[in-house]
Write an enzyme that holds these catalytic residues in place. Structure first.
Site, PDB file in Angstrom:
ATOM      1  N   HIS A   1      15.043  -7.514 -40.149  1.00  0.00           N
ATOM      2  CA  HIS A   1      16.147  -6.459 -40.538  1.00  0.00           C
ATOM      3  C   HIS A   1      17.824  -7.477 -40.057  1.00  0.00           C
ATOM      4  O   HIS A   1      18.536  -6.780 -40.741  1.00  0.00           O
ATOM      5  CB  HIS A   1      15.858  -5.954 -38.261  1.00  0.00           C
ATOM      6  CG  HIS A   1      16.919  -4.834 -38.701  1.00  0.00           C
ATOM      7  ND1 HIS A   1      17.213  -3.899 -38.856  1.00  0.00           N
ATOM      8  CD2 HIS A   1      17.898  -5.195 -37.417  1.00  0.00           C
ATOM      9  CE1 HIS A   1      18.239  -2.696 -37.980  1.00  0.00           C
ATOM     10  NE2 HIS A   1      18.888  -4.045 -37.608  1.00  0.00           N
TER      11      HIS A   1
ATOM     12  N   HIS B   1      21.271  -6.250 -42.534  1.00  0.00           N
ATOM     13  CA  HIS B   1      22.765  -6.028 -42.860  1.00  0.00           C
ATOM     14  C   HIS B   1      23.730  -6.815 -43.328  1.00  0.00           C
ATOM     15  O   HIS B   1      25.334  -6.203 -43.673  1.00  0.00           O
ATOM     16  CB  HIS B   1      22.928  -6.638 -41.080  1.00  0.00           C
ATOM     17  CG  HIS B   1      22.438  -5.501 -40.755  1.00  0.00           C
ATOM     18  ND1 HIS B   1      23.501  -4.518 -39.787  1.00  0.00           N
ATOM     19  CD2 HIS B   1      22.090  -5.597 -39.277  1.00  0.00           C
ATOM     20  CE1 HIS B   1      23.389  -3.377 -38.727  1.00  0.00           C
ATOM     21  NE2 HIS B   1      21.982  -3.847 -38.205  1.00  0.00           N
TER      22      HIS B   1
ATOM     23  N   GLU C   1      23.761   1.265 -39.316  1.00  0.00           N
ATOM     24  CA  GLU C   1      22.264   1.637 -39.100  1.00  0.00           C
ATOM     25  C   GLU C   1      21.669   2.145 -40.116  1.00  0.00           C
ATOM     26  O   GLU C   1      20.436   1.985 -40.773  1.00  0.00           O
ATOM     27  CB  GLU C   1      21.930   1.600 -37.584  1.00  0.00           C
ATOM     28  CG  GLU C   1      21.867   0.536 -36.577  1.00  0.00           C
ATOM     29  CD  GLU C   1      21.127  -0.891 -37.065  1.00  0.00           C
ATOM     30  OE1 GLU C   1      20.636  -0.868 -37.837  1.00  0.00           O
ATOM     31  OE2 GLU C   1      21.417  -2.003 -36.622  1.00  0.00           O
TER      32      GLU C   1
ATOM     33  N   SER D   1      16.030  -1.939 -44.597  1.00  0.00           N
ATOM     34  CA  SER D   1      14.766  -2.825 -43.945  1.00  0.00           C
ATOM     35  C   SER D   1      13.590  -2.537 -43.590  1.00  0.00           C
ATOM     36  O   SER D   1      12.292  -2.937 -42.851  1.00  0.00           O
ATOM     37  CB  SER D   1      15.529  -4.211 -42.130  1.00  0.00           C
ATOM     38  OG  SER D   1      15.632  -2.846 -41.524  1.00  0.00           O
TER      39      SER D   1
HETATM   40 FE   LIG Z   1      20.900  -3.394 -36.670  1.00  0.00          FE
END
Ligand SMILES: [Fe+2]
Length: 277
Positions: free
Chosen positions: A121, A126, A167, A186
């Site tokens: 993730h 990111h 996010e 993700s």
């Molecule tokens: Fe995150």
């Protein structure tokens, strides 16, 4: 042996040599799945960042190698952490262009279930967007704003901005609505759901509206907020949140699936997913 020694800033060694073959195999499964899906579903900046970084299917990336490339591009650095950091320490890192990334990877039997962010993730999700100057500036501002919000009791309002952009953000590009948020990028299931499903609402991003909107942490989102362009994050990176916080004091809040009269709605969700679970 894996050293769990915690530095005063909450970071640990990535200890890359201690990953097992099974750890690398989990990374490979997730990496291959997402690199097949995302060129069609994610925005250009995400796909470009993914290709420019030293990340491949065969191994969990080395944070130092990633940081070398990232630092040249936008001045960010990745630091390893063992679990979630206390808010103040997390914000302090972001404010100084250090991105805390979980060093562990989820287990094979829990490929799609994650209680706290792991290396897939945090790194795969990111870091590609941290290669983009607008996201790089915006997350630094978020760190600075977080330190203030914590002092004045406005963290819930500010956290919604991060949630619905960094996010779970979507963006308009080439006539499509595409992914840039790490929580979506993700997750194989949410990548498809957020872009293709008729179920969720897709609403044009509006800062004040987002700050008033609660979110789901346990399931797919009921509403996604859509930027007109990734460069809109540049304007967001210069926002003074103080007047927004002042307006929040009227107490108006929206539930995750709720509409507001002024919304510019790109897609009215039919809620088929959330009414069936
Ligand atoms: Fe995150």
């Amino acid at each position: 042996m894996l050293s769990n020694a915690l530095n005063p800033d909450g970071t640990v060694e990535q200890a890359w040599a201690t990953y097992t073959e099974e750890d690398h195999a989990v990374w490979r499964t997730l990496f291959e799945r997402q690199t097949r899906l995302l060129p069609a579903l994610a925005c250009d900046a995400f796909v470009r960042g993914m290709k420019q970084l030293p990340m491949a299917a065969d191994r969990i990336p080395d944070f130092e190698q990633l940081s070398d490339v990232l630092e040249q591009q936008t001045g960010w650095h990745i630091v390893a952490v063992q679990g979630l950091l206390p808010d103040a320490i997390f914000f302090e890192h972001l404010a100084n262009r250090r991105f805390p990334a979980g060093r562990f990877i989820r287990q094979k039997k829990q490929l799609d279930y994650l209680q706290e962010p792991d290396v897939f993730h945090d790194v795969f999700g990111h870091v590609p967007m941290l290669m983009h100057p607008a996201m790089a500036d915006f997350i630094q501002l978020y760190g600075q704003a977080g330190l203030i919000a914590q002092r004045i009791g406005k963290l819930a309002e500010l956290a919604r901005v991060y949630w619905y952009t960094v996010e779970f953000g979507l963006v308009r590009e080439r006539g499509q609505t595409l992914i840039y948020g790490a929580g979506i990028a993700s997750s194989a299931a949410e990548s498809k759901f957020s872009v293709n499903s008729p179920s969720p609402n897709r609403i044009a991003f509006d800062l004040e509206r987002v700050m008033r909107t609660r979110y789901r942490i346990d399931d797919f989102q009921e509403s996604y907020f859509v930027l007109d362009s990734i460069d809109d994050l540049l304007a967001l990176a210069e926002i003074d949140f103080a007047p927004y916080y002042a307006r929040m004091d009227d107490g108006t809040r929206f539930q995750p699936g709720e509409f507001r009269d002024q919304d510019r709605v790109l897609h009215y969700g039919n809620a088929s997913y959330h009414t069936s679970v």
